[in-house]
Design a protein around this motif. Structure first.
Motif, PDB file in Angstrom:
ATOM      1  N   THR A  86       0.652  -1.192   0.357  1.00 54.53           N
ATOM      2  CA  THR A  86      -0.053   0.038  -0.098  1.00 54.53           C
ATOM      3  C   THR A  86       0.777   1.273   0.073  1.00 54.53           C
ATOM      4  OG1 THR A  86      -1.899  -1.243   1.144  1.00 54.53           O
ATOM      5  CG2 THR A  86      -1.808   1.126   1.273  1.00 54.53           C
ATOM      6  N   ASP A  90       0.217   3.424  -3.015  1.00 54.41           N
ATOM      7  CA  ASP A  90      -0.597   4.776  -2.990  1.00 54.41           C
ATOM      8  C   ASP A  90      -0.065   6.015  -2.558  1.00 54.41           C
ATOM      9  OD1 ASP A  90      -2.518   2.949  -3.281  1.00 54.41           O
ATOM     10  OD2 ASP A  90      -3.503   3.478  -1.313  1.00 54.41           O
ATOM     11  N   ARG A 137      10.962  -2.894   0.854  1.00 52.90           N
ATOM     12  CA  ARG A 137      10.316  -2.477  -0.704  1.00 52.90           C
ATOM     13  C   ARG A 137       9.961  -1.058  -0.759  1.00 52.90           C
ATOM     14  NH1 ARG A 137       4.997  -5.767  -1.080  1.00 52.90           N
ATOM     15  NH2 ARG A 137       4.824  -4.554  -2.966  1.00 52.90           N
ATOM     16  N   ASP A 195       8.769 -13.254   4.486  1.00 46.58           N
ATOM     17  CA  ASP A 195       8.157 -11.895   3.914  1.00 46.58           C
ATOM     18  C   ASP A 195       7.211 -11.553   4.967  1.00 46.58           C
ATOM     19  OD1 ASP A 195       8.516  -9.851   2.220  1.00 46.58           O
ATOM     20  OD2 ASP A 195       6.632 -10.623   0.947  1.00 46.58           O
ATOM     21  N   PHE A 197       5.581 -10.714   8.983  1.00 51.63           N
ATOM     22  CA  PHE A 197       5.710 -10.762  10.532  1.00 51.63           C
ATOM     23  C   PHE A 197       4.692 -11.400  10.893  1.00 51.63           C
ATOM     24  CE2 PHE A 197       7.498  -6.470   9.272  1.00 51.63           C
ATOM     25  CZ  PHE A 197       8.955  -6.902   9.657  1.00 51.63           C
TER      26      PHE A 197
HETATM   27  N1  NAD Z   1      -9.701   0.016  -0.261  1.00 50.09           N
HETATM   28  C1  NAD Z   1      -8.980   0.167   0.856  1.00 50.09           C
HETATM   29  O1  NAD Z   1      -9.629   0.180   1.775  1.00 50.09           O
HETATM   30  C2  NAD Z   1      -7.275  -0.102   0.678  1.00 50.09           C
HETATM   31  C3  NAD Z   1      -6.618   0.125   1.824  1.00 50.09           C
HETATM   32  C4  NAD Z   1      -5.414  -0.361   1.642  1.00 50.09           C
HETATM   33  C5  NAD Z   1      -4.806  -0.583   0.543  1.00 50.09           C
HETATM   34  N2  NAD Z   1      -5.699  -0.570  -0.568  1.00 50.09           N
HETATM   35  C6  NAD Z   1      -5.220  -1.113  -1.929  1.00 50.09           C
HETATM   36  O2  NAD Z   1      -4.408  -2.533  -1.581  1.00 50.09           O
HETATM   37  C7  NAD Z   1      -3.267  -2.588  -2.622  1.00 50.09           C
HETATM   38  C8  NAD Z   1      -2.104  -3.215  -2.077  1.00 50.09           C
HETATM   39  O3  NAD Z   1      -2.166  -4.305  -1.241  1.00 50.09           O
HETATM   40  P1  NAD Z   1      -1.113  -5.265  -1.454  1.00 50.09           P
HETATM   41  O4  NAD Z   1      -1.812  -6.737  -0.860  1.00 50.09           O
HETATM   42  O5  NAD Z   1      -0.320  -5.490  -2.546  1.00 50.09           O
HETATM   43  O6  NAD Z   1      -0.076  -4.909  -0.411  1.00 50.09           O
HETATM   44  P2  NAD Z   1      -0.017  -4.610   1.422  1.00 50.09           P
HETATM   45  O7  NAD Z   1      -0.396  -3.250   1.891  1.00 50.09           O
HETATM   46  O8  NAD Z   1      -1.101  -5.748   2.074  1.00 50.09           O
HETATM   47  O9  NAD Z   1       1.339  -4.980   1.790  1.00 50.09           O
HETATM   48  C9  NAD Z   1       2.049  -6.432   1.645  1.00 50.09           C
HETATM   49  C10 NAD Z   1       3.346  -6.365   2.173  1.00 50.09           C
HETATM   50  O10 NAD Z   1       3.151  -6.405   3.389  1.00 50.09           O
HETATM   51  C11 NAD Z   1       4.434  -7.370   4.459  1.00 50.09           C
HETATM   52  N3  NAD Z   1       3.783  -7.898   5.305  1.00 50.09           N
HETATM   53  C12 NAD Z   1       4.561  -7.684   6.531  1.00 50.09           C
HETATM   54  N4  NAD Z   1       3.778  -8.607   7.390  1.00 50.09           N
HETATM   55  C13 NAD Z   1       2.812  -9.159   7.199  1.00 50.09           C
HETATM   56  C14 NAD Z   1       1.884  -9.999   7.404  1.00 50.09           C
HETATM   57  N5  NAD Z   1       1.869 -10.327   8.624  1.00 50.09           N
HETATM   58  N6  NAD Z   1       0.885 -10.081   6.751  1.00 50.09           N
HETATM   59  C15 NAD Z   1       0.785  -9.491   5.388  1.00 50.09           C
HETATM   60  N7  NAD Z   1       1.658  -8.661   4.960  1.00 50.09           N
HETATM   61  C16 NAD Z   1       2.831  -8.495   5.748  1.00 50.09           C
HETATM   62  C17 NAD Z   1       4.603  -8.054   3.128  1.00 50.09           C
HETATM   63  O11 NAD Z   1       5.903  -8.384   3.159  1.00 50.09           O
HETATM   64  C18 NAD Z   1       4.126  -7.692   1.784  1.00 50.09           C
HETATM   65  O12 NAD Z   1       5.099  -7.233   0.978  1.00 50.09           O
HETATM   66  C19 NAD Z   1      -2.964  -1.315  -3.177  1.00 50.09           C
HETATM   67  O13 NAD Z   1      -3.600  -1.201  -4.689  1.00 50.09           O
HETATM   68  C20 NAD Z   1      -3.861  -0.288  -2.631  1.00 50.09           C
HETATM   69  O14 NAD Z   1      -4.374   0.988  -3.071  1.00 50.09           O
HETATM   70  C21 NAD Z   1      -6.959  -0.571  -0.620  1.00 50.09           C
END
Ligand code: NAD
Ligand code: HJL
Length: 292
Positions: A86, A90, A137, A195, A197
């Motif tokens: 995110t 974002d 990242r 990857d 926690f």
């Molecule tokens: N509509 C909404 O409310 C909303 C909110 C937030 C993000 N988004 C969207 O979500 C998308 C991003 O989502 P995503 O799934 O690619 O990334 P994410 O934001 O879920 O990030 C994933 C990253 O978090 C790290 N991480 C660390 N510990 C973790 C754990 N315990 N569990 C899961 N991940 C962990 C991982 O290394 C991974 O690289 C974007 O497009 C953003 O715009 C939407």
């Protein structure tokens, strides 16, 4: 009341009062450690459960009223947590710029929190941004929105949580520290997953740092993994205390970032209890607690 800036989000106190049973208790300012912060899972999704149209694409779902609600939630939590995906997609600000309008029909002490004298909430009501980034990242700079807001005194410097072996360049660490942020190292690798926690570890660390409440905003990996852990029947106490989801009246079609956690052991459904539906503009906000 002084005139509000044109981009000011306004959230009526009457609507804030409807959310109150799902929010962390109001507490005096202190930084005593707690075992686990009050944890709110909150995000916005489409009718086909997508939080973004495509992976990595910033997508607006919330209308103005529910966006104001999210910004109100930000004033009611000590911290706001997102995943690296995110942060990269974002470039979020992760501060609050809501004004809670104290309507005479529903005065509420709780709803007065976050009132910024007619403007943005004061720094004391802003949440601490937390970015889970085990592998480093997110290539933040002084121009990243969350850093700029902190430099301007409109939010706190972010805490970036990385794995012990992840290299964070000196210059980048300085960018964080100049705005009151920091790098925090936390072990990964539970369940062989380098990857990620463990959620108990993340929440325990935040509690130890004096964070008494955290709202977890996403994205997809974070939400799905938290729901998988938050519904674990073997946990003495669930990880997630409240769920507040905005549902927007739109379909994105296949290929979006979808909220759909892994099945629980035994295949039972993960369900909410104590449910309340609050229409907000064209959206509806669903509040509940995870049934155990
Ligand atoms: N509509 C909404 O409310 C909303 C909110 C937030 C993000 N988004 C969207 O979500 C998308 C991003 O989502 P995503 O799934 O690619 O990334 P994410 O934001 O879920 O990030 C994933 C990253 O978090 C790290 N991480 C660390 N510990 C973790 C754990 N315990 N569990 C899961 N991940 C962990 C991982 O290394 C991974 O690289 C974007 O497009 C953003 O715009 C939407
Ligand atoms: N409630 C909500 N409705 C949305 O339509 C949407 N896209 C998000 N997304 C949450 C995610 O954490 C985003 O990164 C921030 O919403 C960025 O917004 P800010 O710059 O922090 O105001 N959240």
């Amino acid at each position: 009341m002084p005139p509000l800036p044109p981009d000011q989000l306004i959230f009526p106190a009457s609507q804030a009062a409807l959310l109150e049973p799902y929010l962390p208790p109001l507490h005096p300012q202190n930084a005593n450690p707690v075992n686990k912060p009050f944890t709110t899972l909150t995000y916005a999704h489409s009718l086909d459960a997508s939080i973004a149209t495509l992976p990595g694409v910033r997508t607006t779902l919330s209308g103005p009223q529910s966006k104001a609600m999210t910004h109100y939630l930000r004033t009611r939590h000590d911290a706001i947590l997102i995943g690296a995906g995110t942060a990269v997609a974002d470039d979020p600000g992760l501060n609050s710029r809501v004004y809670v309008h104290p309507t005479s029909s529903s005065p509420s002490t709780a709803a007065e929190v976050g009132v910024g004298g007619g403007g943005e909430p004061p720094l004391t009501s802003q949440p601490r941004p937390i970015i889970l980034d085990p592998r480093g990242r997110w290539e933040f700079t002084a121009e990243s929105k969350v850093i700029r807001l902190a430099a301007a005194g409109r939010g706190h410097g972010p805490w970036v949580v990385v794995a012990p072996g992840t290299v964070v360049e000196e210059g980048r660490r300085e960018v964080l520290e100049e705005v009151g942020g920091r790098v925090i190292r936390l072990a990964t690798g539970q369940n062989q997953d380098q990857d990620r926690f463990g959620w108990k570890d993340v929440l325990g660390m935040l509690g130890g740092e004096g964070i008494r409440s955290v709202m977890i905003e996403g994205g997809g990996e974070v939400i799905n993994s938290l729901l998988a852990g938050g519904g674990d029947e073997e946990e003495d106490e669930g990880l997630v205390d409240a769920v507040i989801v905005t549902i927007a009246p739109t379909w994105f079609g296949q290929g979006g970032v979808v909220v759909s956690p892994p099945k629980l052991k035994g295949g039972e459904a993960l369900r909410l209890r104590d449910v309340r539906w609050c229409p907000l503009g064209e959206d509806v906000v669903l509040c509940g607690r995870i049934a155990r």
